[in-house]
Write a protein that holds these residues in place. Structure first.
Motif, PDB file in Angstrom:
ATOM      1  N   VAL A  29      32.660  12.454  21.418  1.00  0.00           N
ATOM      2  CA  VAL A  29      31.612  11.444  21.252  1.00  0.00           C
ATOM      3  C   VAL A  29      31.935  10.547  20.061  1.00  0.00           C
ATOM      4  O   VAL A  29      32.416  11.006  19.029  1.00  0.00           O
ATOM      5  N   THR A  30      31.676   9.262  20.235  1.00  0.00           N
ATOM      6  CA  THR A  30      31.809   8.306  19.139  1.00  0.00           C
ATOM      7  C   THR A  30      30.404   7.886  18.725  1.00  0.00           C
ATOM      8  O   THR A  30      29.650   7.348  19.535  1.00  0.00           O
ATOM      9  N   VAL A  31      30.050   8.155  17.486  1.00  0.00           N
ATOM     10  CA  VAL A  31      28.724   7.827  16.966  1.00  0.00           C
ATOM     11  C   VAL A  31      28.815   6.482  16.255  1.00  0.00           C
ATOM     12  O   VAL A  31      29.745   6.240  15.488  1.00  0.00           O
ATOM     13  N   GLY A  32      27.864   5.617  16.524  1.00  0.00           N
ATOM     14  CA  GLY A  32      27.832   4.299  15.887  1.00  0.00           C
ATOM     15  C   GLY A  32      27.011   4.346  14.613  1.00  0.00           C
ATOM     16  O   GLY A  32      25.793   4.458  14.662  1.00  0.00           O
ATOM     17  N   ALA A  33      27.664   4.294  13.465  1.00  0.00           N
ATOM     18  CA  ALA A  33      26.980   4.348  12.175  1.00  0.00           C
ATOM     19  C   ALA A  33      26.589   2.940  11.734  1.00  0.00           C
ATOM     20  O   ALA A  33      27.443   2.065  11.591  1.00  0.00           O
ATOM     21  N   ALA A  53      30.575   3.316  20.955  1.00  0.00           N
ATOM     22  CA  ALA A  53      29.743   4.223  20.166  1.00  0.00           C
ATOM     23  C   ALA A  53      28.407   4.493  20.850  1.00  0.00           C
ATOM     24  O   ALA A  53      27.739   3.591  21.316  1.00  0.00           O
ATOM     25  N   THR A  54      28.057   5.768  20.895  1.00  0.00           N
ATOM     26  CA  THR A  54      26.780   6.203  21.444  1.00  0.00           C
ATOM     27  C   THR A  54      26.531   7.625  20.981  1.00  0.00           C
ATOM     28  O   THR A  54      27.437   8.456  21.099  1.00  0.00           O
ATOM     29  N   PRO A  55      25.433   7.937  20.375  1.00  0.00           N
ATOM     30  CA  PRO A  55      24.299   7.075  20.072  1.00  0.00           C
ATOM     31  C   PRO A  55      24.585   6.191  18.861  1.00  0.00           C
ATOM     32  O   PRO A  55      25.579   6.372  18.165  1.00  0.00           O
ATOM     33  N   LEU A  56      23.684   5.248  18.635  1.00  0.00           N
ATOM     34  CA  LEU A  56      23.722   4.454  17.417  1.00  0.00           C
ATOM     35  C   LEU A  56      22.838   5.168  16.404  1.00  0.00           C
ATOM     36  O   LEU A  56      21.717   5.569  16.734  1.00  0.00           O
ATOM     37  N   PRO A 124      21.201  11.124  25.253  1.00  0.00           N
ATOM     38  CA  PRO A 124      22.193  10.771  26.271  1.00  0.00           C
ATOM     39  C   PRO A 124      23.395  10.057  25.658  1.00  0.00           C
ATOM     40  O   PRO A 124      23.256   9.323  24.686  1.00  0.00           O
ATOM     41  N   VAL A 125      24.544  10.283  26.229  1.00  0.00           N
ATOM     42  CA  VAL A 125      25.762   9.599  25.826  1.00  0.00           C
ATOM     43  C   VAL A 125      26.052   8.560  26.904  1.00  0.00           C
ATOM     44  O   VAL A 125      26.316   8.913  28.051  1.00  0.00           O
ATOM     45  N   ARG A 126      25.963   7.302  26.527  1.00  0.00           N
ATOM     46  CA  ARG A 126      26.190   6.208  27.472  1.00  0.00           C
ATOM     47  C   ARG A 126      27.258   5.288  26.919  1.00  0.00           C
ATOM     48  O   ARG A 126      27.136   4.784  25.804  1.00  0.00           O
ATOM     49  N   THR A 127      28.279   5.052  27.689  1.00  0.00           N
ATOM     50  CA  THR A 127      29.378   4.216  27.203  1.00  0.00           C
ATOM     51  C   THR A 127      29.487   2.887  27.938  1.00  0.00           C
ATOM     52  O   THR A 127      30.237   2.021  27.510  1.00  0.00           O
ATOM     53  N   ALA A 128      28.765   2.711  29.043  1.00  0.00           N
ATOM     54  CA  ALA A 128      28.818   1.435  29.766  1.00  0.00           C
ATOM     55  C   ALA A 128      28.207   0.336  28.901  1.00  0.00           C
ATOM     56  O   ALA A 128      27.266   0.573  28.151  1.00  0.00           O
ATOM     57  N   GLN A 129      28.767  -0.841  29.015  1.00  0.00           N
ATOM     58  CA  GLN A 129      28.261  -1.972  28.221  1.00  0.00           C
ATOM     59  C   GLN A 129      27.267  -2.785  29.030  1.00  0.00           C
ATOM     60  O   GLN A 129      27.493  -3.059  30.211  1.00  0.00           O
TER      61      GLN A 129
END
Length: 177
Positions: A29-33, A53-56, A124-129
């Motif tokens: 997972v990539t978290v948006g800081a 990134a998700t979640p923010l 939820p982990v969502r990567t779609a833009q």
């Protein structure tokens, strides 16, 4: 800065400017800081969401703004960002309002202001833009250009000497005299 302000020495290596957007890789997972004030800036949040990134996660310390309108406004901005980028947004506040905002903008959990609390959340982990994530500020710039064009056209029509008489009655009286 150190020569001017003694307190600048309190800034540690954790405050050195980075070389990319606020994406933190944590396993799969990539978290948006996102820092507290950054949630107000379209470009910063959009750039972070574009990294996948998700979640923010908006981390904030609202001690200076305690019991003002800022903490609720910041939470409202987090709701907007959740919908805009279809991402869960977690606001982690030391003294403000901590919250979990679902991707549809609903507040699923929140603390009161200045209330110590914690929670364990499954997000939820969502990567779609979304379209908003992909196009960024393009619609805003298009509207600005259309608005500026409309103002210029209206100004040109109303300008005296642009082929239109300002007061036709005065013109007729001068011609009749």
């Amino acid at each position: 800065m150190l020569a001017l302000f003694e307190r600048a020495a309190l800034v540690g290596k954790q405050s050195v400017a980075g070389t990319r957007d606020g994406d933190l890789k944590l396993g799969p997972v990539t978290v948006g800081a996102i820092n507290c004030y950054e949630v107000a800036f379209d470009g910063i949040v959009g750039d972070t969401a574009r990294t996948g990134a998700t979640p923010l996660v908006v981390q904030t310390n609202n001690a200076t703004y305690a019991l003002t309108n800022l903490p609720p406004q910041q939470l409202a901005m987090s709701q907007l960002r959740a919908v805009e980028h279809n991402r869960a947004v977690i606001t982690s506040a030391i003294t403000g309002i901590s919250a979990y905002v679902t991707p549809d903008g609903s507040i699923a959990w929140r603390t009161g202001e200045l209330v110590p609390a914690m929670n364990v959340l499954t997000v939820p982990v969502r990567t779609a833009q979304t379209v908003a994530t992909r196009v960024g500020a393009l619609p805003e710039w298009a509207l600005i250009l259309v608005g500026a064009g409309a103002v210029a056209a209206a100004w040109r029509r109303r300008r005296p000497g642009a082929g239109h008489s300002v007061n036709r009655e005065d013109d007729q009286q001068v011609g009749d005299a």
